[in-house]
Design a protein around this motif. Structure first.
Motif, PDB file in Angstrom:
ATOM      1  N   PRO A  27       1.534  25.266  19.520  1.00  0.00           N
ATOM      2  CA  PRO A  27       2.866  24.079  19.476  1.00  0.00           C
ATOM      3  C   PRO A  27       2.162  23.476  18.123  1.00  0.00           C
ATOM      4  O   PRO A  27       3.703  22.762  17.730  1.00  0.00           O
ATOM      5  CB  PRO A  27       3.228  23.974  20.672  1.00  0.00           C
ATOM      6  CG  PRO A  27       2.507  24.728  21.629  1.00  0.00           C
ATOM      7  CD  PRO A  27       0.827  24.573  21.335  1.00  0.00           C
ATOM      8  N   THR A  28       0.748  22.977  18.434  1.00  0.00           N
ATOM      9  CA  THR A  28       1.119  21.546  17.271  1.00  0.00           C
ATOM     10  C   THR A  28       0.253  22.072  15.942  1.00  0.00           C
ATOM     11  O   THR A  28       0.368  21.180  15.273  1.00  0.00           O
ATOM     12  CB  THR A  28      -0.572  21.046  17.763  1.00  0.00           C
ATOM     13  OG1 THR A  28      -1.888  22.238  18.523  1.00  0.00           O
ATOM     14  CG2 THR A  28      -0.378  20.487  19.070  1.00  0.00           C
ATOM     15  N   ARG A  29      -0.009  22.991  15.393  1.00  0.00           N
ATOM     16  CA  ARG A  29      -0.186  23.756  14.224  1.00  0.00           C
ATOM     17  C   ARG A  29       1.316  23.934  13.908  1.00  0.00           C
ATOM     18  O   ARG A  29       2.415  24.089  14.621  1.00  0.00           O
ATOM     19  CB  ARG A  29      -0.253  25.360  14.110  1.00  0.00           C
ATOM     20  CG  ARG A  29      -1.554  25.281  14.461  1.00  0.00           C
ATOM     21  CD  ARG A  29      -2.357  26.854  14.281  1.00  0.00           C
ATOM     22  NE  ARG A  29      -1.501  27.525  13.110  1.00  0.00           N
ATOM     23  CZ  ARG A  29      -1.045  29.264  12.441  1.00  0.00           C
ATOM     24  NH1 ARG A  29      -2.007  29.414  13.639  1.00  0.00           N
ATOM     25  NH2 ARG A  29      -0.942  29.844  11.734  1.00  0.00           N
ATOM     26  N   SER A  30       1.478  23.530  12.528  1.00  0.00           N
ATOM     27  CA  SER A  30       2.973  23.227  11.504  1.00  0.00           C
ATOM     28  C   SER A  30       3.635  23.824  11.719  1.00  0.00           C
ATOM     29  O   SER A  30       2.875  25.183  11.153  1.00  0.00           O
ATOM     30  CB  SER A  30       3.002  22.110  10.773  1.00  0.00           C
ATOM     31  OG  SER A  30       2.074  22.474  10.013  1.00  0.00           O
ATOM     32  N   PRO A  31       4.378  24.578  11.813  1.00  0.00           N
ATOM     33  CA  PRO A  31       6.350  24.988  11.615  1.00  0.00           C
ATOM     34  C   PRO A  31       5.443  26.120  10.053  1.00  0.00           C
ATOM     35  O   PRO A  31       5.578  25.546   9.564  1.00  0.00           O
ATOM     36  CB  PRO A  31       6.940  25.248  11.886  1.00  0.00           C
ATOM     37  CG  PRO A  31       7.324  23.732  12.049  1.00  0.00           C
ATOM     38  CD  PRO A  31       5.693  23.463  11.982  1.00  0.00           C
ATOM     39  N   VAL A  32       6.071  27.364  10.226  1.00  0.00           N
ATOM     40  CA  VAL A  32       6.258  28.320   8.837  1.00  0.00           C
ATOM     41  C   VAL A  32       7.429  27.412   8.433  1.00  0.00           C
ATOM     42  O   VAL A  32       7.151  27.573   7.385  1.00  0.00           O
ATOM     43  CB  VAL A  32       5.803  29.859   9.115  1.00  0.00           C
ATOM     44  CG1 VAL A  32       5.390  29.985   7.901  1.00  0.00           C
ATOM     45  CG2 VAL A  32       3.616  30.178   9.499  1.00  0.00           C
ATOM     46  N   LEU A  33       8.164  27.866   8.964  1.00  0.00           N
ATOM     47  CA  LEU A  33       9.440  27.743   8.702  1.00  0.00           C
ATOM     48  C   LEU A  33      10.134  26.313   9.391  1.00  0.00           C
ATOM     49  O   LEU A  33      10.330  26.438  10.967  1.00  0.00           O
ATOM     50  CB  LEU A  33      10.112  28.901   8.379  1.00  0.00           C
ATOM     51  CG  LEU A  33      10.277  29.633   7.693  1.00  0.00           C
ATOM     52  CD1 LEU A  33      11.292  30.859   8.285  1.00  0.00           C
ATOM     53  CD2 LEU A  33       9.894  29.759   6.222  1.00  0.00           C
ATOM     54  N   ALA A  34      10.469  25.247   8.657  1.00  0.00           N
ATOM     55  CA  ALA A  34      10.743  23.905   9.715  1.00  0.00           C
ATOM     56  C   ALA A  34      12.986  23.618   9.468  1.00  0.00           C
ATOM     57  O   ALA A  34      11.698  22.980   9.058  1.00  0.00           O
ATOM     58  CB  ALA A  34       9.249  22.797   9.180  1.00  0.00           C
ATOM     59  N   GLY A  35      13.084  24.937  10.065  1.00  0.00           N
ATOM     60  CA  GLY A  35      14.171  23.736   9.939  1.00  0.00           C
ATOM     61  C   GLY A  35      15.358  24.441   8.368  1.00  0.00           C
ATOM     62  O   GLY A  35      15.761  23.569   7.913  1.00  0.00           O
ATOM     63  N   LEU A  36      14.991  25.224   8.242  1.00  0.00           N
ATOM     64  CA  LEU A  36      15.880  26.158   7.089  1.00  0.00           C
ATOM     65  C   LEU A  36      17.304  26.506   7.373  1.00  0.00           C
ATOM     66  O   LEU A  36      17.361  27.357   8.537  1.00  0.00           O
ATOM     67  CB  LEU A  36      14.912  27.461   6.982  1.00  0.00           C
ATOM     68  CG  LEU A  36      14.824  27.817   5.210  1.00  0.00           C
ATOM     69  CD1 LEU A  36      13.648  27.060   5.067  1.00  0.00           C
ATOM     70  CD2 LEU A  36      14.703  30.023   5.653  1.00  0.00           C
ATOM     71  N   ASN A  37      17.699  26.348   6.363  1.00  0.00           N
ATOM     72  CA  ASN A  37      19.537  26.645   6.137  1.00  0.00           C
ATOM     73  C   ASN A  37      20.023  26.613   4.936  1.00  0.00           C
ATOM     74  O   ASN A  37      18.823  27.058   4.002  1.00  0.00           O
ATOM     75  CB  ASN A  37      19.737  24.873   6.340  1.00  0.00           C
ATOM     76  CG  ASN A  37      20.100  24.758   7.224  1.00  0.00           C
ATOM     77  OD1 ASN A  37      20.199  24.951   8.460  1.00  0.00           O
ATOM     78  ND2 ASN A  37      19.890  22.875   7.778  1.00  0.00           N
ATOM     79  N   LEU A  38      20.278  28.210   5.237  1.00  0.00           N
ATOM     80  CA  LEU A  38      20.558  28.983   4.148  1.00  0.00           C
ATOM     81  C   LEU A  38      21.685  29.589   4.355  1.00  0.00           C
ATOM     82  O   LEU A  38      22.542  30.648   5.348  1.00  0.00           O
ATOM     83  CB  LEU A  38      19.426  30.219   3.983  1.00  0.00           C
ATOM     84  CG  LEU A  38      19.874  31.254   2.473  1.00  0.00           C
ATOM     85  CD1 LEU A  38      19.783  30.245   1.085  1.00  0.00           C
ATOM     86  CD2 LEU A  38      18.759  31.718   2.361  1.00  0.00           C
ATOM     87  N   ARG A  39      22.498  30.288   2.597  1.00  0.00           N
ATOM     88  CA  ARG A  39      23.583  31.097   3.225  1.00  0.00           C
ATOM     89  C   ARG A  39      23.870  32.061   1.821  1.00  0.00           C
ATOM     90  O   ARG A  39      23.639  30.964   0.843  1.00  0.00           O
ATOM     91  CB  ARG A  39      25.236  29.787   3.061  1.00  0.00           C
ATOM     92  CG  ARG A  39      25.518  29.453   4.423  1.00  0.00           C
ATOM     93  CD  ARG A  39      26.898  28.240   3.793  1.00  0.00           C
ATOM     94  NE  ARG A  39      28.132  28.675   3.362  1.00  0.00           N
ATOM     95  CZ  ARG A  39      28.937  29.126   4.103  1.00  0.00           C
ATOM     96  NH1 ARG A  39      29.226  29.082   5.464  1.00  0.00           N
ATOM     97  NH2 ARG A  39      30.013  30.367   3.961  1.00  0.00           N
TER      98      ARG A  39
END
Ligand SMILES: Nc1ncnc2c1ncn2[C@@H]1O[C@H](COP(=O)(O)OP(=O)(O)OP(=O)(O)O)[C@@H](O)[C@H]1O
Ligand SMILES: [Mg+2]
Length: 266
Positions: A27-39
């Motif tokens: 969990p300490t590793r930064s996420p690959v996708l961090a809160g992506l929003n898309l339509r």
């Protein structure tokens, strides 16, 4: 009096991502996708560009429903991608053909795995072999094909599913420039006829501009730029030489370089 909100058809987007987080490992590793929003609406041709490791293939896998996000929602036709019934087909850089099967039998593979009856399989494969312009290669084996021809087989196989969403992960990455351009033009011609929605991963900005209605530059776990491409269709060899095209390629390249540059911000 009619209530517009009750009568107006509310068409949901084909693809909607809400606050999508994808994390691997601790969990300490930064996420690959961090809160992506898309339509993304039906019929769009979306290219994904960005540095190696920024999460392009991860995003395609989420859309295919092959993986689930660590947090957030990936919706296809309003349903979570993993349980959505919307037909999706994946095309990879490696055409991934079975060497012992003929081209026709490779093209029929996905339908066969779904238990589609033989006569319908044959009909569907004949159609898509024609569409991919490889009907004359139907009885060959993969070892007898060029790289471009293999990719056409892969495309024909994907189209047998009549997908609403086509996920292409650097499909032309292993091909020479000219073959790549020809296949790109044919892909666009198919898109115009069939109106599937495409997510196309590429490292070539020129290819992205040529094919797309929209380019997403992924960086830092999110969409750094969401860029429309307004060049009219049909696009062809002349398009590639037009000042508008060259200018858009330059603009997107500049934005990509900036997005990829290490930031000095803390
Ligand atoms: N199943 C997994 N387990 C652990 N880490 C993963 C997994 N899948 C992807 N990653 C990591 O997530 C990051 C994004 O990978 P991804 O394959 O999406 O990158 P990409 O943008 O497609 O890169 P490329 O342009 O090189 O294909 C990488 O750092 C990768 O190592
Ligand atoms: Mg990748």
């Amino acid at each position: 009096m009619t209530d517009a909100s009750a009568t107006a058809p509310t068409v949901a987007p084909l693809v909607e991502l809400r606050q999508v987080v994808q994390r691997f490992g601790e969990p300490t590793r930064s996420p690959v996708l961090a809160g992506l929003n898309l339509r993304v609406e039906r019929g769009e041709f979306v290219s994904l560009v960005g540095a190696s490791g920024c999460g392009k293939s991860t995003l395609l896998r989420l859309l295919a429903g092959l993986t689930s996000p660590s947090a957030g929602e990936v919706l296809i036709d309003t349903r979570p991608a993993a349980s959505a019934t919307t037909e999706r087909a994946f095309i990879f850089q490696d055409a991934a053909l079975l060497p012992w099967r003929t081209v026709r039998a490779n093209v029929e593979l996905l339908l066969q795995l779904r238990g589609t009856p033989a006569d319908l399989r044959r009909e569907r494969s004949a159609q898509t072999l024609e569409l991919a312009r490889i009907a004359h290669l139907a009885d060959r084996h993969p070892r007898q094909l060029s790289g471009g021809e293999k990719m056409r087989v892969s495309l024909a196989r994907a189209l047998t599913l009549e997908p609403a969403l086509l996920l292409l992960d650097e499909p032309f990455g292993a091909l020479d420039e000219l073959t790549r351009e020809v296949l790109g033009e044919e892909l666009l011609a198919l898109h115009e006829r069939q109106q599937w929605t495409a997510f196309f991963v590429t490292h070539s900005v020129a290819e992205a501009v040529f094919l797309s209605t929209r380019i997403l530059i992924l960086a830092g776990g999110g969409i750094a730029h969401d860029l429309p491409v307004n060049q009219p269709f049909p696009r062809n060899a002349e398009t590639r030489e037009s000042p508008e095209f060259l200018q858009r390629v330059a603009e997107v390249s500049r934005l990509l370089r900036t997005a990829l540059a290490p930031t000095s911000a803390a």
